[in-house]
Design a protein around this motif. Structure first.
Motif, PDB file in Angstrom:
ATOM      1  N   GLY A  87       0.847  -1.176   0.000  1.00  0.00           N
ATOM      2  CA  GLY A  87       0.000   0.000   0.000  1.00  0.00           C
ATOM      3  C   GLY A  87       0.884   1.228   0.000  1.00  0.00           C
ATOM      4  O   GLY A  87       2.113   1.091  -0.006  1.00  0.00           O
ATOM      5  N   PRO A  88       0.328   2.402  -0.034  1.00  0.00           N
ATOM      6  CA  PRO A  88      -1.090   2.709  -0.180  1.00  0.00           C
ATOM      7  C   PRO A  88      -1.577   2.500  -1.609  1.00  0.00           C
ATOM      8  O   PRO A  88      -0.780   2.339  -2.530  1.00  0.00           O
ATOM      9  CB  PRO A  88      -1.162   4.188   0.220  1.00  0.00           C
ATOM     10  N   GLY A  89      -2.907   2.500  -1.781  1.00  0.00           N
ATOM     11  CA  GLY A  89      -3.476   2.296  -3.098  1.00  0.00           C
ATOM     12  C   GLY A  89      -4.936   1.886  -3.002  1.00  0.00           C
ATOM     13  O   GLY A  89      -5.556   1.976  -1.937  1.00  0.00           O
ATOM     14  N   LEU A  90      -5.473   1.417  -4.110  1.00  0.00           N
ATOM     15  CA  LEU A  90      -6.859   0.938  -4.152  1.00  0.00           C
ATOM     16  C   LEU A  90      -6.907  -0.477  -3.582  1.00  0.00           C
ATOM     17  O   LEU A  90      -6.152  -1.344  -4.015  1.00  0.00           O
ATOM     18  CB  LEU A  90      -7.381   0.944  -5.597  1.00  0.00           C
ATOM     19  N   MET A  91      -7.792  -0.701  -2.630  1.00  0.00           N
ATOM     20  CA  MET A  91      -7.825  -1.986  -1.930  1.00  0.00           C
ATOM     21  C   MET A  91      -7.994  -3.166  -2.886  1.00  0.00           C
ATOM     22  O   MET A  91      -7.271  -4.166  -2.792  1.00  0.00           O
ATOM     23  CB  MET A  91      -8.946  -1.990  -0.883  1.00  0.00           C
ATOM     24  N   GLY A  92      -8.953  -3.088  -3.810  1.00  0.00           N
ATOM     25  CA  GLY A  92      -9.169  -4.194  -4.743  1.00  0.00           C
ATOM     26  C   GLY A  92      -7.950  -4.480  -5.588  1.00  0.00           C
ATOM     27  O   GLY A  92      -7.584  -5.642  -5.809  1.00  0.00           O
ATOM     28  N   SER A  93      -7.301  -3.440  -6.058  1.00  0.00           N
ATOM     29  CA  SER A  93      -6.099  -3.599  -6.882  1.00  0.00           C
ATOM     30  C   SER A  93      -4.958  -4.204  -6.066  1.00  0.00           C
ATOM     31  O   SER A  93      -4.254  -5.117  -6.520  1.00  0.00           O
ATOM     32  CB  SER A  93      -5.671  -2.244  -7.450  1.00  0.00           C
ATOM     33  N   LEU A  94      -4.767  -3.701  -4.852  1.00  0.00           N
ATOM     34  CA  LEU A  94      -3.708  -4.219  -3.980  1.00  0.00           C
ATOM     35  C   LEU A  94      -3.919  -5.700  -3.658  1.00  0.00           C
ATOM     36  O   LEU A  94      -2.958  -6.478  -3.594  1.00  0.00           O
ATOM     37  CB  LEU A  94      -3.654  -3.411  -2.683  1.00  0.00           C
ATOM     38  N   LEU A  95      -5.167  -6.077  -3.441  1.00  0.00           N
ATOM     39  CA  LEU A  95      -5.474  -7.464  -3.095  1.00  0.00           C
ATOM     40  C   LEU A  95      -5.083  -8.432  -4.210  1.00  0.00           C
ATOM     41  O   LEU A  95      -4.608  -9.538  -3.937  1.00  0.00           O
ATOM     42  CB  LEU A  95      -6.954  -7.628  -2.764  1.00  0.00           C
ATOM     43  N   VAL A  96      -5.272  -8.005  -5.468  1.00  0.00           N
ATOM     44  CA  VAL A  96      -4.919  -8.891  -6.587  1.00  0.00           C
ATOM     45  C   VAL A  96      -3.417  -9.150  -6.597  1.00  0.00           C
ATOM     46  O   VAL A  96      -2.969 -10.295  -6.636  1.00  0.00           O
ATOM     47  CB  VAL A  96      -5.362  -8.278  -7.933  1.00  0.00           C
ATOM     48  N   GLY A  97      -2.631  -8.084  -6.552  1.00  0.00           N
ATOM     49  CA  GLY A  97      -1.180  -8.253  -6.577  1.00  0.00           C
ATOM     50  C   GLY A  97      -0.641  -8.927  -5.337  1.00  0.00           C
ATOM     51  O   GLY A  97       0.220  -9.805  -5.411  1.00  0.00           O
ATOM     52  N   GLY A  98      -1.166  -8.510  -4.177  1.00  0.00           N
ATOM     53  CA  GLY A  98      -0.691  -9.091  -2.921  1.00  0.00           C
ATOM     54  C   GLY A  98      -1.036 -10.554  -2.785  1.00  0.00           C
ATOM     55  O   GLY A  98      -0.204 -11.361  -2.340  1.00  0.00           O
ATOM     56  N   SER A  99      -2.244 -10.947  -3.164  1.00  0.00           N
ATOM     57  CA  SER A  99      -2.661 -12.346  -3.068  1.00  0.00           C
ATOM     58  C   SER A  99      -1.835 -13.226  -4.000  1.00  0.00           C
ATOM     59  O   SER A  99      -1.433 -14.338  -3.639  1.00  0.00           O
ATOM     60  CB  SER A  99      -4.153 -12.487  -3.400  1.00  0.00           C
ATOM     61  N   PHE A 100      -1.579 -12.709  -5.205  1.00  0.00           N
ATOM     62  CA  PHE A 100      -0.763 -13.468  -6.156  1.00  0.00           C
ATOM     63  C   PHE A 100       0.657 -13.654  -5.610  1.00  0.00           C
ATOM     64  O   PHE A 100       1.218 -14.756  -5.662  1.00  0.00           O
ATOM     65  CB  PHE A 100      -0.718 -12.761  -7.510  1.00  0.00           C
ATOM     66  N   ALA A 101       1.220 -12.577  -5.081  1.00  0.00           N
ATOM     67  CA  ALA A 101       2.585 -12.643  -4.548  1.00  0.00           C
ATOM     68  C   ALA A 101       2.674 -13.629  -3.383  1.00  0.00           C
ATOM     69  O   ALA A 101       3.610 -14.433  -3.297  1.00  0.00           O
ATOM     70  CB  ALA A 101       3.028 -11.256  -4.102  1.00  0.00           C
ATOM     71  N   LYS A 102       1.689 -13.584  -2.493  1.00  0.00           N
ATOM     72  CA  LYS A 102       1.693 -14.490  -1.345  1.00  0.00           C
ATOM     73  C   LYS A 102       1.580 -15.941  -1.791  1.00  0.00           C
ATOM     74  O   LYS A 102       2.305 -16.820  -1.293  1.00  0.00           O
ATOM     75  CB  LYS A 102       0.536 -14.147  -0.399  1.00  0.00           C
TER      76      LYS A 102
END
Length: 343
Positions: A87-102
């Motif tokens: 973050g910071p950023g748009l929650m939906g957008s962050l979730l896509v990248g973060g979930s993929f990375a995890k």
């Protein structure tokens, strides 16, 4: 200072804070690939639509990461760590990248590193580039983007202090909203810059807002520009078209003076005359040329990033990930959309 190593460390970086899906691969501090998939659909709406952005990230994330790894000339099994924008950023957008990375870090059993997007804009200056001189600590960073305007005292890779920031709107929003008032399409900031190069910056004087200390305010300036345009269009319906270049030049001139006034104050208060800029608005030609002039005028040393590292990109996430890897600063931090994350 991080412990340097002769070992080759391969970092996969993922950036998805707004409407660009980006992935990069770095070998230590050298960028091997830096891929960005942009979302043109938002131009139809005059701004980023969060739901559409997150859907596009879902479509783009796999191919963008795949291309980044292939272009780097390695395989996923060569990776040593994965860095992603927390973050910071748009929650939906962050979730896509973060979930993929995890998920990918768990599948490969390699460390996951959460990165502050704004810190990455600052440390993008430490990407190894032939002929580019890196800042030395301490230095002053001016982060200017669509969502942020901050003056940061950078003591080290891991020690940063925000000493000034906007109390309302960001400088990038001031550019974009001014462009919208003038009827320019989204994203309007670069168009203001383009027309400004052909105009007289002193044609239409605007009042600079009075803000204490090192903080900024741009909401009043936006309102002032709106009333100015409305008043003159009422008198002459062709006012904008006849004076577009001069209006843009005057707006840009005022904004640059606001930024420079605060930078001069920051230098006076800290005694630090090294200035580095970062963020999407640092691509503005007027800001870049004014900073270079400041080197001669004030005796500053200024650092201006390559254009490809000014807008949202994954290479800047990767360089912060690399330095954190050297210190074993691994994290499974939760994603956050908050406008400000403490350094």
């Amino acid at each position: 200072m991080p412990k340097m190593t002769e070992r080759k460390i391969y970092t996969l970086a993922i950036e998805s804070s707004c409407d660009d899906t980006a992935a990069a691969v770095l070998c230590n501090d050298v960028v091997l690939s830096n891929i960005v998939a942009r979302q043109a659909i938002h131009e139809e709406y005059g701004g980023v639509v969060p739901e559409l952005a997150s859907r596009a990230h879902q479509q783009n994330i796999v191919p963008v990461v795949d291309v980044a790894i292939k272009k780097a000339g390695i395989t996923k099994n060569d990776l040593n760590c994965i860095a992603f924008t927390q973050g910071p950023g748009l929650m939906g957008s962050l979730l896509v990248g973060g979930s993929f990375a995890k998920s990918m870090s768990m599948a490969l059993d390699i460390p996951l590193i959460a990165i502050n997007h704004m810190k990455a804009h600052i440390l993008a200056h430490f990407i190894a580039e032939e002929g580019y001189e890196k800042p030395t600590f301490p230095f002053i960073a001016l982060t200017i983007s669509g969502g942020h305007t901050q003056i940061v005292k950078v003591n080290s890779f891991f020690d940063m202090e925000i000493i000034g920031e906007t109390t309302d709107d960001a400088v990038g929003e001031a550019f974009d909203k001014s462009a919208k008032i003038l009827g320019l399409p989204y994203p309007g900031g670069p168009l203001v810059d383009k027309f400004a190069q052909e105009g007289n910056p002193k044609a239409f004087p605007f009042t600079k807002p009075k803000v204490d200390g090192l903080n900024f305010s741009f909401s009043g300036l936006k309102t002032q520009i709106l009333y100015f345009v409305q008043k003159n269009v009422a008198l002459n319906p062709n006012f904008i078209e006849e004076n577009k270049a001069d209006i843009c030049a005057s707006i840009q001139y005022t904004i640059i003076n606001i930024l420079m006034d605060k930078l001069k104050l920051a230098v006076a208060e800290t005694g630090i005359n090294q200035i580095a800029i970062g963020g999407g608005v640092s691509a503005n030609s007027g800001i870049r040329s004014t900073l270079k002039e400041a080197e001669k005028k004030y005796g500053w040393k200024t650092y201006i990033p390559k254009f490809e590292y000014t807008t949202d990109n994954a290479a800047m996430i990767g360089i912060v990930g690399y330095y954190n890897f050297l210190e074993e600063n691994f994290s499974n931090a939760e994603i956050t959309s908050k406008a400000r994350i403490e350094f």
